[in-house]
Design a protein around this motif. Sequence first.
Motif, short mmCIF file in Angstrom:
data_model
loop_
_atom_site.label_atom_id
_atom_site.label_comp_id
_atom_site.label_asym_id
_atom_site.label_seq_id
_atom_site.Cartn_x
_atom_site.Cartn_y
_atom_site.Cartn_z
N ILE A 28 -11.86 -14.34 -1.20
CA ILE A 28 -11.61 -13.50 -1.51
C ILE A 28 -12.34 -13.53 -2.95
N GLY A 38 -13.17 -10.11 0.68
CA GLY A 38 -12.20 -11.07 1.37
C GLY A 38 -13.22 -10.94 3.19
N CYS A 88 -12.17 -9.06 -6.50
CA CYS A 88 -10.75 -8.35 -6.22
C CYS A 88 -10.11 -8.95 -7.52
N GLU A 92 -6.26 -11.05 6.10
CA GLU A 92 -6.82 -12.41 6.45
C GLU A 92 -5.94 -13.48 6.71
#
Length: 360
Positions: free
Chosen positions: A167, A153, A171, A186
Motif C-alpha cells: 500500500i 494498493g 493510504c 488485495e
Amino acid sequence: MSKLVVVFHTLSFIIGNLLGTSYSIHLFYRSIAEKKFDTIFPAFIGVLIINLPVIIVPVLSSSITNNDDLGSNNWFSNTLFYLIFFGVGLKWTKSWWGYLVELESDNSSNTLPNEGAILFPNTKLKEAIYELCSSAGMLDVELYLCREKQINGYAKARLIGPKSIVISEGCLHLEWEEIAAIIGHEIVHLRLKDTTALSALWRIIGVLTIIFVFIGYMLLLELLYYLFPLIGNLFGIISLPIVLMYEIGMLTFMIIDNRRYWYQIQELRADRLSCQLPGVTLEGAIKVLKKLKAQEDNLFENLSWYQKLFLRYFIVTEHPSIDRRISLLEKYKKWSLIDYIIHYFQITKWFFFGRGWNGR
C-alpha cells in the motif's frame, strides 16, 4: 484517379497517426514555450520520427496503384489498402508513444521519484492489517509500504511462494474502514491467484468455455428439432438471435484482446467478494472508491484530448471505470456467473460509444 488514391492512402495513415502527431507537436511547442532547452532537440526528433512515414507512404502508395498484379484498380482493393494504411498509422503511434511519455516526464517538474517499497514499519496499523489478513485466512503474507503520495494498493504473488500486499503512503491518511477495504480487495486477488500465471490459464479456459457453450447450444437445438419440432422451432426463433449476438461478439472480442476484459473482471470480482470478508464493510469500499475517483479525475483533467483518447483505446488498463465500480457496489449483489456476461455487454458499449475499453 491514381493520384487521388495516393492522397486517400496518405490521409488514411495521417488519421491513424493523428494522436502521435498531435502529442509530438505539443511537446515540441511546450519545450520552446517553456524554454526547456534540454528537451527541445529530443522533442524535435520525436516530431520528425513520428511524421516521417508521411513522406514514405505516398511513394509506397504510388508503387501499389501502378502495380496491376495487386488489383489496385478496383474499389475493394483500394478500400483494403485504406484500412491497411490506417492500421499502420495506429501502430506507428503506439510504437512511439512510450518515447513521448518518457520525454514528457523528463519535461515535467511534477513527476514523483520512483522509490521502491519497504517493509511496513511496526505500528498499530500494521498489527490491525495483519489481524484482518488472519481473520480472512491469509496468514503467510508480507506487508510493504510504497513511497507514493497517491492512494494505491496492489498484491504480488507467485503460484508457489511468498505473497505480499503493498500500500502507498497516501493510504495512511485514510480512515480504518477505507484501509480495510483496500487490504480486503488485495486479499481476494491473492486468494484467487489473480496475480499469478494461473490467471492467464483461466482466461484460456474462459474462451474455450464460450466455444463449448455455443456448441452445446447448437446440439440442444438440434435435439429439440428432432424430438419436438414445434418446441424446437419456437426455442430457436426466440433465443438464437440473442445467443448468436453474445457468442460471436464475445469470441470476436476475445480474439482481438482478451486481457482488458479479464483484468476488469478480476477487479469487479475483488470489489464484490472483499465485502464478504470479516472486517471489511461495503460502506468503506464505496468511500475509498470515491476518493480514488476524485484522485483519478484530477489526473485525467490535466491530460490533452489525444492523451485521453490513447488511454481509452490503446493502453491495456486493468481497472474499469470507477463510476461503474461504485455503481455496482451501491446496488450490491453477490458475484455470480451472470456478471461475466453483463460486463461483456458493458465493455462493448463503452468501446462503441467513445468511452474506450474501461468506460473512463
